[in-house]
Design an enzyme around this catalytic site. Structure first.
Site, PDB file in Angstrom:
ATOM      1  N   TYR A 164       0.827  -1.202   0.000  1.00 39.65           N
ATOM      2  CA  TYR A 164       0.000   0.000   0.000  1.00 39.65           C
ATOM      3  C   TYR A 164       0.863   1.255   0.000  1.00 39.65           C
ATOM      4  CZ  TYR A 164      -3.446   3.443   1.582  1.00 39.65           C
ATOM      5  OH  TYR A 164      -4.261   4.543   1.694  1.00 39.65           O
ATOM      6  N   GLY A 165       1.830   1.306   0.905  1.00 38.88           N
ATOM      7  CA  GLY A 165       2.719   2.459   0.959  1.00 38.88           C
ATOM      8  C   GLY A 165       3.517   2.634  -0.322  1.00 38.88           C
TER       9      GLY A 165
END
Length: 259
Positions: A164-165
């Site tokens: 996600y990051g």
């Protein structure tokens, strides 16, 4: 000087068309309403028809011009199909807001290729493909606004940032590349960086009262974010007022990032 007239000229979106992915819930829903109330004709793109219908009905009841397209943005074919359907509603968009996303964050050692691929497909590939479809057309017309919603995890690792990051960090880099390509032709490209906002995307954290309280305590204004907190920022970035703002990451986080 008539202040109301001045503000209307500066921030009005009358006559503009906005496409908002993930526009039927959470931050996307709040931004859809803000853009519509500022005068834009808004097309919301998401998966769930019931949520889309409800959101469009609510905006229409406010006197706005709103419509929706149900689409699967997790595949390239789905993105292309949704883009063409959306462009066929009110015409080619002047404003593209990429808010749809997936938030799967297993521990790094358990991060599978499947989770990686699905995360990149929705969080990064879809905004890229939509930009490729609409950015050059905006540039030809001499006006456009592309706004991506990213994350604190684009800048710092915490609570298992994982894929996600990475996807959100790459999305901010994509914004800068798009700005470099199209801003000379009147198309600005920026990202909005939320703090912790109580939305369905953050259900994993929002279900834990202690973590919710701790996040609020870390935020300088003393509370977690709400969808309506993004209204002013998205209208600004979508309007003529932001003509000299591009390639930027604009934090709407109550001071979370500086505490």
């Amino acid at each position: 000087m008539d202040s109301q007239h001045y503000l209307s000229e500066l921030f009005s979106l009358a006559g503009r068309v906005a496409l908002v992915t993930g526009g039927s819930s959470g931050i996307g829903r709040g931004m859809s309403e803000a853009l519509a109330r500022a005068g834009a004709s808004v097309v919301m793109v998401a998966r769930k028809e019931a949520e889309l219908t409800a959101a469009a009905d609510e905006l229409t009841a406010l006197g706005a011009r709103a419509a929706w397209v149900a689409g699967d943005l997790s595949t390239r074919a789905g993105v292309r199909e949704a883009a063409e359907q959306a462009a066929g509603v009110f015409g080619e968009p002047d404003i593209l807001v990429n808010c749809a996303g997936i938030n799967l964050r297993p521990p790094m050692s358990e991060l599978s290729e499947e989770v990686w691929d699905s995360t990149m497909a929705l969080n990064l590939d879809a905004p890229f493909l939509l930009g490729q479809r609409f950015g050059p057309v905006m540039a030809e017309r001499g006006f456009g606004r592309i706004i991506h919603v990213t994350s604190q995890q684009a800048h710092r690792a915490f609570v298992q940032s994982g894929a996600y990051g990475v996807s959100k960090g790459a999305l901010e880099s994509l914004a800068r590349s798009q700005a470099e390509a199209w801003s000379p032709y009147g198309v600005t490209v920026n990202t909005l960086v939320p703090g912790f906002v109580m939305t369905p995307l953050n259900r994993r954290l929002s279900s834990d009262p202690e973590k919710v309280a701790a996040l609020a305590a870390r935020t300088l204004v003393g509370r977690n974010g709400l969808a309506e907190d993004f209204a002013g920022a998205v209208v600004f970035l979508a309007s003529g007022a932001s003509a000299y703002v591009t390639g930027q990451s604009v934090y709407v986080d109550g001071g979370f990032s500086v505490h």
